[in-house]
Design a protein around this motif. Sequence first.
Motif, PDB file in Angstrom:
ATOM      1  N   ALA A 193      17.930 -34.100 -26.046  1.00  0.00           N
ATOM      2  CA  ALA A 193      17.572 -32.858 -27.165  1.00  0.00           C
ATOM      3  C   ALA A 193      18.183 -33.145 -28.621  1.00  0.00           C
ATOM      4  O   ALA A 193      18.855 -33.991 -28.573  1.00  0.00           O
ATOM      5  CB  ALA A 193      18.631 -31.528 -26.627  1.00  0.00           C
ATOM      6  N   GLU A 194      17.010 -32.448 -29.599  1.00  0.00           N
ATOM      7  CA  GLU A 194      17.666 -32.702 -30.790  1.00  0.00           C
ATOM      8  C   GLU A 194      18.026 -31.528 -31.054  1.00  0.00           C
ATOM      9  O   GLU A 194      17.570 -30.239 -30.816  1.00  0.00           O
ATOM     10  CB  GLU A 194      16.130 -32.645 -31.420  1.00  0.00           C
ATOM     11  N   TYR A 195      19.176 -31.225 -31.928  1.00  0.00           N
ATOM     12  CA  TYR A 195      19.793 -30.109 -32.275  1.00  0.00           C
ATOM     13  C   TYR A 195      19.414 -30.057 -33.762  1.00  0.00           C
ATOM     14  O   TYR A 195      19.615 -30.894 -34.443  1.00  0.00           O
ATOM     15  CB  TYR A 195      21.277 -29.734 -32.229  1.00  0.00           C
ATOM     16  N   TYR A 196      18.955 -28.840 -34.236  1.00  0.00           N
ATOM     17  CA  TYR A 196      18.835 -28.202 -35.912  1.00  0.00           C
ATOM     18  C   TYR A 196      19.433 -27.210 -36.106  1.00  0.00           C
ATOM     19  O   TYR A 196      19.175 -26.438 -35.223  1.00  0.00           O
ATOM     20  CB  TYR A 196      17.524 -28.341 -36.098  1.00  0.00           C
ATOM     21  N   LEU A 197      20.306 -27.095 -37.623  1.00  0.00           N
ATOM     22  CA  LEU A 197      20.740 -26.524 -38.539  1.00  0.00           C
ATOM     23  C   LEU A 197      19.951 -25.970 -39.674  1.00  0.00           C
ATOM     24  O   LEU A 197      19.319 -26.886 -40.192  1.00  0.00           O
ATOM     25  CB  LEU A 197      22.424 -26.976 -38.966  1.00  0.00           C
ATOM     26  N   ALA A 198      20.032 -24.934 -39.601  1.00  0.00           N
ATOM     27  CA  ALA A 198      19.464 -24.173 -40.569  1.00  0.00           C
ATOM     28  C   ALA A 198      19.764 -24.644 -42.346  1.00  0.00           C
ATOM     29  O   ALA A 198      20.677 -24.631 -42.489  1.00  0.00           O
ATOM     30  CB  ALA A 198      19.554 -22.515 -40.594  1.00  0.00           C
ATOM     31  N   ALA A 199      19.008 -25.048 -43.370  1.00  0.00           N
ATOM     32  CA  ALA A 199      18.628 -25.342 -44.824  1.00  0.00           C
ATOM     33  C   ALA A 199      18.422 -23.852 -45.239  1.00  0.00           C
ATOM     34  O   ALA A 199      18.438 -22.727 -44.860  1.00  0.00           O
ATOM     35  CB  ALA A 199      17.847 -26.597 -45.061  1.00  0.00           C
ATOM     36  N   ALA A 200      19.542 -24.154 -46.654  1.00  0.00           N
ATOM     37  CA  ALA A 200      18.888 -22.630 -47.960  1.00  0.00           C
ATOM     38  C   ALA A 200      17.983 -22.214 -48.036  1.00  0.00           C
ATOM     39  O   ALA A 200      17.392 -21.275 -47.852  1.00  0.00           O
ATOM     40  CB  ALA A 200      19.965 -23.193 -48.893  1.00  0.00           C
ATOM     41  N   ASN A 201      16.783 -23.383 -47.926  1.00  0.00           N
ATOM     42  CA  ASN A 201      14.913 -23.062 -48.423  1.00  0.00           C
ATOM     43  C   ASN A 201      14.513 -22.192 -46.615  1.00  0.00           C
ATOM     44  O   ASN A 201      13.463 -22.336 -46.389  1.00  0.00           O
ATOM     45  CB  ASN A 201      15.030 -24.253 -48.235  1.00  0.00           C
ATOM     46  N   GLN A 202      15.706 -22.085 -45.610  1.00  0.00           N
ATOM     47  CA  GLN A 202      14.732 -21.722 -44.179  1.00  0.00           C
ATOM     48  C   GLN A 202      14.179 -22.602 -43.406  1.00  0.00           C
ATOM     49  O   GLN A 202      13.354 -22.377 -42.334  1.00  0.00           O
ATOM     50  CB  GLN A 202      14.005 -20.537 -44.214  1.00  0.00           C
ATOM     51  N   THR A 203      14.102 -24.076 -44.028  1.00  0.00           N
ATOM     52  CA  THR A 203      14.186 -25.110 -43.507  1.00  0.00           C
ATOM     53  C   THR A 203      15.137 -25.417 -42.047  1.00  0.00           C
ATOM     54  O   THR A 203      16.251 -25.830 -42.368  1.00  0.00           O
ATOM     55  CB  THR A 203      14.036 -26.149 -44.702  1.00  0.00           C
ATOM     56  N   TRP A 204      14.635 -26.415 -41.362  1.00  0.00           N
ATOM     57  CA  TRP A 204      15.990 -26.392 -40.138  1.00  0.00           C
ATOM     58  C   TRP A 204      15.909 -28.048 -39.912  1.00  0.00           C
ATOM     59  O   TRP A 204      14.982 -29.250 -40.467  1.00  0.00           O
ATOM     60  CB  TRP A 204      15.068 -26.675 -38.915  1.00  0.00           C
ATOM     61  N   TRP A 205      17.087 -28.790 -40.198  1.00  0.00           N
ATOM     62  CA  TRP A 205      17.266 -30.475 -40.486  1.00  0.00           C
ATOM     63  C   TRP A 205      18.084 -30.497 -39.058  1.00  0.00           C
ATOM     64  O   TRP A 205      18.833 -30.088 -38.852  1.00  0.00           O
ATOM     65  CB  TRP A 205      18.058 -30.566 -42.300  1.00  0.00           C
ATOM     66  N   LYS A 206      17.805 -31.871 -38.425  1.00  0.00           N
ATOM     67  CA  LYS A 206      18.270 -32.357 -37.428  1.00  0.00           C
ATOM     68  C   LYS A 206      19.763 -33.112 -37.829  1.00  0.00           C
ATOM     69  O   LYS A 206      20.155 -33.891 -38.520  1.00  0.00           O
ATOM     70  CB  LYS A 206      17.424 -33.650 -36.847  1.00  0.00           C
ATOM     71  N   ILE A 207      20.897 -32.589 -37.090  1.00  0.00           N
ATOM     72  CA  ILE A 207      22.254 -33.076 -36.651  1.00  0.00           C
ATOM     73  C   ILE A 207      21.955 -34.785 -36.629  1.00  0.00           C
ATOM     74  O   ILE A 207      21.668 -34.909 -35.004  1.00  0.00           O
ATOM     75  CB  ILE A 207      22.793 -32.240 -35.457  1.00  0.00           C
ATOM     76  N   PRO A 208      22.669 -35.428 -37.372  1.00  0.00           N
ATOM     77  CA  PRO A 208      22.140 -36.725 -36.683  1.00  0.00           C
ATOM     78  C   PRO A 208      23.484 -37.592 -35.386  1.00  0.00           C
ATOM     79  O   PRO A 208      24.405 -37.961 -35.645  1.00  0.00           O
ATOM     80  CB  PRO A 208      22.971 -38.046 -37.803  1.00  0.00           C
ATOM     81  N   VAL A 209      22.884 -37.087 -34.116  1.00  0.00           N
ATOM     82  CA  VAL A 209      23.814 -37.454 -33.212  1.00  0.00           C
ATOM     83  C   VAL A 209      22.990 -37.480 -31.686  1.00  0.00           C
ATOM     84  O   VAL A 209      21.472 -37.679 -31.965  1.00  0.00           O
ATOM     85  CB  VAL A 209      24.803 -36.394 -31.998  1.00  0.00           C
ATOM     86  N   PRO A 210      23.320 -38.796 -30.538  1.00  0.00           N
ATOM     87  CA  PRO A 210      21.586 -39.210 -29.646  1.00  0.00           C
ATOM     88  C   PRO A 210      21.507 -38.032 -28.765  1.00  0.00           C
ATOM     89  O   PRO A 210      22.414 -36.975 -28.894  1.00  0.00           O
ATOM     90  CB  PRO A 210      23.330 -39.890 -29.270  1.00  0.00           C
ATOM     91  N   LEU A 211      20.377 -38.905 -29.098  1.00  0.00           N
ATOM     92  CA  LEU A 211      19.360 -37.615 -27.800  1.00  0.00           C
ATOM     93  C   LEU A 211      20.236 -37.130 -26.807  1.00  0.00           C
ATOM     94  O   LEU A 211      20.144 -36.003 -26.656  1.00  0.00           O
ATOM     95  CB  LEU A 211      18.204 -38.470 -27.315  1.00  0.00           C
ATOM     96  N   SER A 212      20.819 -37.755 -26.041  1.00  0.00           N
ATOM     97  CA  SER A 212      21.557 -37.687 -24.753  1.00  0.00           C
ATOM     98  C   SER A 212      23.617 -36.700 -25.105  1.00  0.00           C
ATOM     99  O   SER A 212      23.813 -36.409 -24.023  1.00  0.00           O
ATOM    100  CB  SER A 212      22.028 -39.228 -23.765  1.00  0.00           C
ATOM    101  N   ALA A 213      23.182 -36.614 -25.962  1.00  0.00           N
ATOM    102  CA  ALA A 213      24.983 -36.296 -26.547  1.00  0.00           C
ATOM    103  C   ALA A 213      24.295 -34.497 -25.975  1.00  0.00           C
ATOM    104  O   ALA A 213      23.064 -34.012 -26.349  1.00  0.00           O
ATOM    105  CB  ALA A 213      24.909 -36.055 -27.833  1.00  0.00           C
ATOM    106  N   GLN A 214      25.104 -33.903 -25.662  1.00  0.00           N
ATOM    107  CA  GLN A 214      25.250 -32.445 -25.152  1.00  0.00           C
ATOM    108  C   GLN A 214      26.150 -31.073 -25.997  1.00  0.00           C
ATOM    109  O   GLN A 214      27.126 -31.958 -26.237  1.00  0.00           O
ATOM    110  CB  GLN A 214      25.317 -32.229 -23.728  1.00  0.00           C
ATOM    111  N   LEU A 215      25.321 -30.234 -26.683  1.00  0.00           N
ATOM    112  CA  LEU A 215      25.768 -29.261 -27.330  1.00  0.00           C
ATOM    113  C   LEU A 215      27.000 -29.037 -26.626  1.00  0.00           C
ATOM    114  O   LEU A 215      26.696 -28.075 -25.756  1.00  0.00           O
ATOM    115  CB  LEU A 215      25.111 -28.352 -27.955  1.00  0.00           C
TER     116      LEU A 215
END
Length: 697
Positions: A265-287
Amino acid sequence: MRRAAALFFAVFAATTAGMAADQGNHMKDPYIWLEDVHGQKPLAWVKEQNVKSLGLLKADPDYQKNYDFILKVLDAKDRIPYGGVDHGFVYNYWQDQEHPKGLWRRTTIAEYAKAEPQWEVLIDLDKLAADEKENWVWKGSACSPSQKRCLVNLSRGGGDAVVVREFDLGTKSFVKDGFALKEAKSDVTLVDDDTVLFGTDFGAGSMTSSGYPRIVKMWHRGEAIDAAATQLEGKDGDVSVAATVLRNGADTLPVIVRGTSFFEAEYYLAAANQTWWKIPVPLSAQLQGYFKGQLLFSLREDWTPPGGAKLGKGTLISFAVDGLQPDHLTPISVLYTPGPRASVESVATGRDAVYVAVLNNVIGEVHAYRLANGAWAGKTLPLPAGGSANIVSTNDYGSEVYLSFQSFLKAPTLYFDDGKDAPKEIKALPARFDAAGMETVQYEATSTDGTKIPYFVMRPKALKGPAPTILNGYGGFEISETPFYSANFGKLWVGRGGVYVLANIRGGGEFGPAWHEAALKENRQKAFDDFAAVAADLIARKITTAKQLGIVGGSNGGLLVSTVMTQHPELLGAVVCQVPLIDMIRYTGIGAGASWIAEYGDPADPKAAEYIGKYSPYQNVAKDKTYPPVFFVTATSDDRVTPVHARKMAARMMEQGHEVLFYENTDGGHAAAADHKQSAELWGLTFVYFAEKLGLK
């Protein structure tokens, strides 16, 4: 599947082009017509089989005794009312004889500690179903931080598709013109009282090829659903795109999860302008959670972060959100590194601590971790040993945590910890069978490649010589099989002189990601070899004989037992195969099959079709072989695996002249039972079948 595996189950309609032409071509499948789940002809066949099977098994005088005992236990008033703690309340869903569909209710933390709490009923599902003339089955709820309103999920008949409705806790009524979604495999979470992040079936192109939402939108109260703004879109080939809101006290962190495969999985956090950016962790990492500004992840693969030391698979790590950027990872801290026979079973964050359930050689313990001056400090909580220790619920808004312990011979006990790392017993299930004359032993079998496979044996202490034995297993999706207390097996099997065995084969999570990966895709045969090795070891130890050995498994476990049945019929006396996968050449085009390609491989790929075709039970069952008698159990309303696999395998084996019984319940979804009566029927039939076939007196 079960637990985490349930995240990505969905309906998938796929082409069969390229799937093992000589084995999987649907034009050569005489039972393709049974794939029409609700078709008139297939349902007539199901009805005919049900009449036959129920007539035979319910005629056994032990059936009614079994049914009555199981139902009494399921409906008992002295059960532990497990619940989720949220702010100052404990929420619980409860079913009993008077409320077969169930009550959703809550009580205060202080009241919950009493032997007989006073409950505030929020929804009477039986009354709701009667009033609305719907076959509602409870599928969970989630409340806003203010505890004003909740989102409630209701299924028609127990399938995974749900209707979402907003509920007002103050008025105990559904909110008129509130947040609501039509029946679909939706994903929705409350950000605050007036905002939700959600995905659902918006029409053509809005769902992935696995049948889950592909698009996450943000919906504000008062606006039309069509006006909800898109936040993130995945690809058609993804498993799902879903949102979650992580909470730690007043701190809130929305996250969008793009599931690119079942285990990535890819994990995304919200930016100030309501866009979302990907957390730089491996795809296999589990939140795993959010705690005091730190994101927690567990690693499925070895990883060397930029500028850091290598981290082994299975490690639980954290890093700060503050300063995190798409191209910059903040310093990493390690909470727990498992040894070769250990694994992280689950993680739960409370307001004041992170709780980690760990397995050591398939025996459970719970650790509490706290963050002080930038460093983690942990301790093992004083819970009983020799069984399964688990986290029941943590409070995002308080110090409270509920923990549990159980074993094969010790009934479940609920513990309360107020944050002082000193759990106290507050509730215990009364014994449902006399365990004084029983024992449990952990053995190891040696698999085909020399790997040692642990398994548990529950049996009478005074047992002399081989006895009727039920062997259970799963072996998939990194799901661990741990010691558990079963009134059914204790009273109706071991209490009558039988033996119960639980196998910890590869494909599960008992020893972490490596144990799971060892049986993935082209290595799937190892799981079947492991299970067969346990069966052979039981016979070699004279615990049982081949004629007295029965195997049982559900879902992926149904694939396990049906495969071992076709490969090693000489080891077995009977099989109960529940809600199974079986036609693995066509599985991606049946139910939620596309979601599980990361587990089994894609039969549209010729290389994968070759190794899948070697074990797929439906393609490998043969007329000229002698198989043990088999009982297939499934449900029409199962929209996850669906009843298709069990139907087709039963029909093929009947045509070939093998001894087969088939039963398909209408309700219950993938559990094959929507209420206690249906559960009592399912297991009442199962124990009668095994007793008849294996010779239990």
